[in-house]
Structure formats: structure tokens, C-alpha cells
Write a protein that holds these residues in place. Structure first.
Motif, PDB file in Angstrom:
ATOM      1  N   GLY A   1      -3.376 -12.289   7.132  1.00 16.19           N
ATOM      2  CA  GLY A   1      -4.237 -13.302   6.523  1.00 16.19           C
ATOM      3  C   GLY A   1      -5.590 -12.830   6.043  1.00 16.19           C
ATOM      4  O   GLY A   1      -6.440 -13.647   5.712  1.00 16.19           O
ATOM      5  N   VAL A   2      -5.810 -11.511   5.990  1.00 20.55           N
ATOM      6  CA  VAL A   2      -7.110 -10.990   5.549  1.00 20.55           C
ATOM      7  C   VAL A   2      -7.008 -10.538   4.092  1.00 20.55           C
ATOM      8  O   VAL A   2      -6.288  -9.576   3.794  1.00 20.55           O
ATOM      9  N   PRO A   3      -7.700 -11.201   3.154  1.00 20.05           N
ATOM     10  CA  PRO A   3      -7.700 -10.735   1.773  1.00 20.05           C
ATOM     11  C   PRO A   3      -8.491  -9.444   1.649  1.00 20.05           C
ATOM     12  O   PRO A   3      -9.430  -9.199   2.423  1.00 20.05           O
ATOM     13  N   ILE A   4      -8.130  -8.607   0.671  1.00 15.97           N
ATOM     14  CA  ILE A   4      -8.687  -7.259   0.585  1.00 15.97           C
ATOM     15  C   ILE A   4      -9.093  -6.934  -0.856  1.00 15.97           C
ATOM     16  O   ILE A   4      -8.326  -7.170  -1.795  1.00 15.97           O
ATOM     17  N   LEU A   5     -10.293  -6.375  -1.009  1.00 15.78           N
ATOM     18  CA  LEU A   5     -10.729  -5.767  -2.267  1.00 15.78           C
ATOM     19  C   LEU A   5     -10.727  -4.262  -2.049  1.00 15.78           C
ATOM     20  O   LEU A   5     -11.431  -3.751  -1.181  1.00 15.78           O
ATOM     21  N   LEU A   6      -9.927  -3.558  -2.835  1.00 13.04           N
ATOM     22  CA  LEU A   6      -9.647  -2.145  -2.606  1.00 13.04           C
ATOM     23  C   LEU A   6     -10.141  -1.299  -3.773  1.00 13.04           C
ATOM     24  O   LEU A   6      -9.750  -1.519  -4.922  1.00 13.04           O
ATOM     25  N   VAL A   7     -11.014  -0.346  -3.501  1.00 12.91           N
ATOM     26  CA  VAL A   7     -11.376   0.692  -4.469  1.00 12.91           C
ATOM     27  C   VAL A   7     -10.562   1.925  -4.122  1.00 12.91           C
ATOM     28  O   VAL A   7     -10.607   2.414  -2.992  1.00 12.91           O
ATOM     29  N   GLU A   8      -9.803   2.417  -5.095  1.00 13.62           N
ATOM     30  CA  GLU A   8      -8.913   3.541  -4.804  1.00 13.62           C
ATOM     31  C   GLU A   8      -8.574   4.290  -6.088  1.00 13.62           C
ATOM     32  O   GLU A   8      -8.409   3.684  -7.150  1.00 13.62           O
ATOM     33  N   GLN A   9      -8.465   5.630  -5.989  1.00 14.91           N
ATOM     34  CA  GLN A   9      -8.112   6.463  -7.138  1.00 14.91           C
ATOM     35  C   GLN A   9      -6.607   6.721  -7.210  1.00 14.91           C
ATOM     36  O   GLN A   9      -6.087   7.058  -8.274  1.00 14.91           O
ATOM     37  N   ASN A  10      -5.917   6.574  -6.080  1.00 11.41           N
ATOM     38  CA  ASN A  10      -4.488   6.871  -6.018  1.00 11.41           C
ATOM     39  C   ASN A  10      -3.704   5.700  -6.613  1.00 11.41           C
ATOM     40  O   ASN A  10      -3.550   4.653  -5.992  1.00 11.41           O
ATOM     41  N   LEU A  11      -3.202   5.885  -7.831  1.00 12.19           N
ATOM     42  CA  LEU A  11      -2.544   4.787  -8.530  1.00 12.19           C
ATOM     43  C   LEU A  11      -1.266   4.338  -7.846  1.00 12.19           C
ATOM     44  O   LEU A  11      -0.920   3.154  -7.879  1.00 12.19           O
ATOM     45  N   ALA A  12      -0.547   5.272  -7.242  1.00 16.36           N
ATOM     46  CA  ALA A  12       0.685   4.895  -6.540  1.00 16.36           C
ATOM     47  C   ALA A  12       0.369   3.940  -5.389  1.00 16.36           C
ATOM     48  O   ALA A  12       1.099   2.979  -5.144  1.00 16.36           O
ATOM     49  N   VAL A  13      -0.725   4.190  -4.693  1.00 13.54           N
ATOM     50  CA  VAL A  13      -1.174   3.293  -3.614  1.00 13.54           C
ATOM     51  C   VAL A  13      -1.548   1.931  -4.189  1.00 13.54           C
ATOM     52  O   VAL A  13      -1.159   0.886  -3.666  1.00 13.54           O
ATOM     53  N   CYS A  14      -2.284   1.935  -5.285  1.00 13.03           N
ATOM     54  CA  CYS A  14      -2.735   0.675  -5.891  1.00 13.03           C
ATOM     55  C   CYS A  14      -1.560  -0.180  -6.344  1.00 13.03           C
ATOM     56  O   CYS A  14      -1.532  -1.393  -6.103  1.00 13.03           O
ATOM     57  N   THR A  15      -0.605   0.435  -7.025  1.00 10.73           N
ATOM     58  CA  THR A  15       0.530  -0.349  -7.526  1.00 10.73           C
ATOM     59  C   THR A  15       1.439  -0.811  -6.386  1.00 10.73           C
ATOM     60  O   THR A  15       2.086  -1.847  -6.496  1.00 10.73           O
ATOM     61  N   ALA A  16       1.460  -0.066  -5.275  1.00 10.18           N
ATOM     62  CA  ALA A  16       2.274  -0.471  -4.124  1.00 10.18           C
ATOM     63  C   ALA A  16       1.660  -1.667  -3.393  1.00 10.18           C
ATOM     64  O   ALA A  16       2.382  -2.445  -2.769  1.00 10.18           O
ATOM     65  N   LEU A  17       0.352  -1.812  -3.499  1.00 10.32           N
ATOM     66  CA  LEU A  17      -0.350  -2.810  -2.677  1.00 10.32           C
ATOM     67  C   LEU A  17      -0.810  -4.051  -3.420  1.00 10.32           C
ATOM     68  O   LEU A  17      -0.754  -5.156  -2.879  1.00 10.32           O
ATOM     69  N   ALA A  18      -1.298  -3.891  -4.646  1.00  8.09           N
ATOM     70  CA  ALA A  18      -2.157  -4.926  -5.226  1.00  8.09           C
ATOM     71  C   ALA A  18      -1.403  -6.010  -5.981  1.00  8.09           C
ATOM     72  O   ALA A  18      -0.401  -5.760  -6.652  1.00  8.09           O
ATOM     73  N   ASP A  19      -1.943  -7.233  -5.877  1.00  8.81           N
ATOM     74  CA  ASP A  19      -1.470  -8.365  -6.660  1.00  8.81           C
ATOM     75  C   ASP A  19      -2.084  -8.342  -8.057  1.00  8.81           C
ATOM     76  O   ASP A  19      -1.441  -8.724  -9.030  1.00  8.81           O
ATOM     77  N   ARG A  20      -3.351  -7.927  -8.130  1.00  6.80           N
ATOM     78  CA  ARG A  20      -4.050  -7.866  -9.410  1.00  6.80           C
ATOM     79  C   ARG A  20      -4.951  -6.636  -9.434  1.00  6.80           C
ATOM     80  O   ARG A  20      -5.318  -6.099  -8.397  1.00  6.80           O
TER      81      ARG A  20
END
Length: 235
Positions: A182-201
Motif C-alpha cells: 500500500g505504499v506509493p512510490i516515486l522512483l528515480v532510476e537509470q536502469n530501464l529494465a527495472v523501470c519498465t518492470a515496476l512502473a505504472d507511469r
């Protein structure tokens, strides 16, 4: 879906340097949202502007409907915003469990048992000094310690930078579990594979401005945007 975080047209400066030039974004309840961009685009400065470490000269920030613009960092943290910085900031001379216990807020819904359930590696190392941990374990400790504050919103600044692929996979799984709790997250990250695996937007920053915004599916499909703003091609 209500917004855990709303940022409207913020402008922030370092001295006379206009670093953040009208950034607007939002993180809704239950979401993971990434903030992407090349080095120097203003990603960390945006996180600092939201968390009160850098005070915007213009624009507004709301958390769960409450305006926090101009509040000192400690007050914003008390209101439920937790930032895990790039440098991790753990106490090397304290044990893992001591690092965790000194961060625990009485009102937090998270217990040590909850933390060890998500981070079993930390339970195994609970008597080790923070300075004896690997880089990946220190990152896990930094995130775990933040959870014990009971965040309403979690901001992560490049949590997997420089880590081995097997540790990256472990941290990605842990971030998914935190969102599921239940914790929303704002993520700064350079690893695109990580970003696409995790993010809704996804938002992309370029020279202190939002240059792109799209859903996870739109971002994966838009090779031109990834190439233009990030200079990379996703797998």
C-alpha cells in the motif's frame, strides 16, 4: 484513484541557476511512477524540491491533498514523505538491527517482523555492522529503515545503481512487495529494465522540464521517445 503526491509547476534554483523549470507530476495511491532523464536533467533536484531539502521559488506541492509547499524537510517527513537518498546514509558503526530500531516510529504500521519478511537478508545480517554490509545490503537497509517511519509516500533515488544483477532482481522484488503493502512510490532510476518492470507511469525530465509522460505500455511502445530523451533503446 486519489493522488498521494501532486506537484504543480515548481521552479527551483541553486543560487541563480534555474534548475527545475516548471515541473508538474503526480503519484496516485497504489502506483509506482518513475522519473527518468539523462544525468543533470534535474531528477534528484526534483526529489529535493518535493521533500523540502530545496525550497521551490514558484509552484505548489501537495501530499494526500495537503499543501506542503515551503515546509521544512522535517515537517514534510512527519507528514509521511520518506526519501531514500542515493548515498544511503546508514550508520556504519551500528548493527543492522540498531539501524532499524532507531528509525522506528511508534505510529508506524511496519514492525521489525514485517521488515524481515520482505528483507530476509537483513535478518540474516541483523548482528552485523552497517559498514560490513555489501552495497546491495546497505541499499536494502536504507529502504527498510525508511519503511519503519511509516511512509505515506516513498521516494527512491537510484536504488539499484552499481549493484550486481542478482541483487537488482532482489530489490525489484522487494519494491513490488512494498507497493503491494500500500505504499506509493516515486522512483528515480537509470536502469530501464527495472523501470519498465515496476512502473505504472513514466515521466522524462529534460533540462529541468517534463518532456514526456506516458503509461508503462505507452513508454515500452515508444522507441522514438526513449531514444530522443534518454539515448537508449529498451530490450
Amino acid at each position: 484513484m486519489s493522488a498521494a503526491l501532486q506537484v504543480e509547476d515548481i521552479h527551483s534554483y541553486y543560487g541563480k541557476s534555474h534548475i527545475i523549470q516548471g515541473v508538474s507530476l503526480e503519484v496516485r495511491d497504489g502506483e509506482i511512477v518513475t522519473l527518468l532523464g539523462r544525468n543533470g536533467a534535474g531528477k534528484s533536484s526534483t526529489l529535493k524540491s518535493i521533500s523540502g531539502l530545496l525550497t521551490p521559488k514558484r509552484g505548489k506541492v501537495w501530499m494526500s491533498g495537503k499543501e506542503t509547499t515551503g515546509w521544512p524537510a522535517y515537517r514534510i517527513a512527519q507528514n509521511g514523505l520518506s526519501l531514500v537518498p542515493e548515498d544511503r546514509g546508514i550508520f556504519g558503526l551500528l548493527t543492522v538491527e540498531e539501524n532499524l530500531r532507531i528509525a522506528q516510529r511508534k505510529s508506524s504500521p511496519w514492525s521489525l517482523k514485517d521488515i524481515y519478511g520482505i528483507f530476509p537478508r537483513l535478518e540474516e545480517r541483523r548482528r552485523n555492522g552497517g559498514g560490513q554490509l555489501s552495497g546491495g545490503e546497505q541499499q536494502m537497509l536504507s529502504i527498510a529503515r525508511t519503511l519503519l517511519n511509516g511512509p505515506k509516500l516513498l521516494m527512491l533515488d537510484e536504488p539499484v545503481e552499481g549493484l550486481a544483477p542478482v541483487i537488482v532482481e532482489e530489490i525489484v522484488d522487494q519494491i513490488k512487495k512494498i507497493r503491494a503493502a500500500g505504499v506509493p512510490i516515486l522512483l528515480v532510476e537509470q536502469n530501464l529494465a527495472v523501470c519498465t518492470a515496476l512502473a505504472d507511469r513514466h515521466y522524462i525530465l529534460e533540462l529541468g522540464r517534463i518532456a514526456y509522460h506516458g503509461t508503462g505500455a505507452q513508454f515500452i511502445a515508444d522507441e522514438d521517445a526513449r531514444d530522443r530523451y534518454l539515448g537508449v533503446k529498451a530490450n
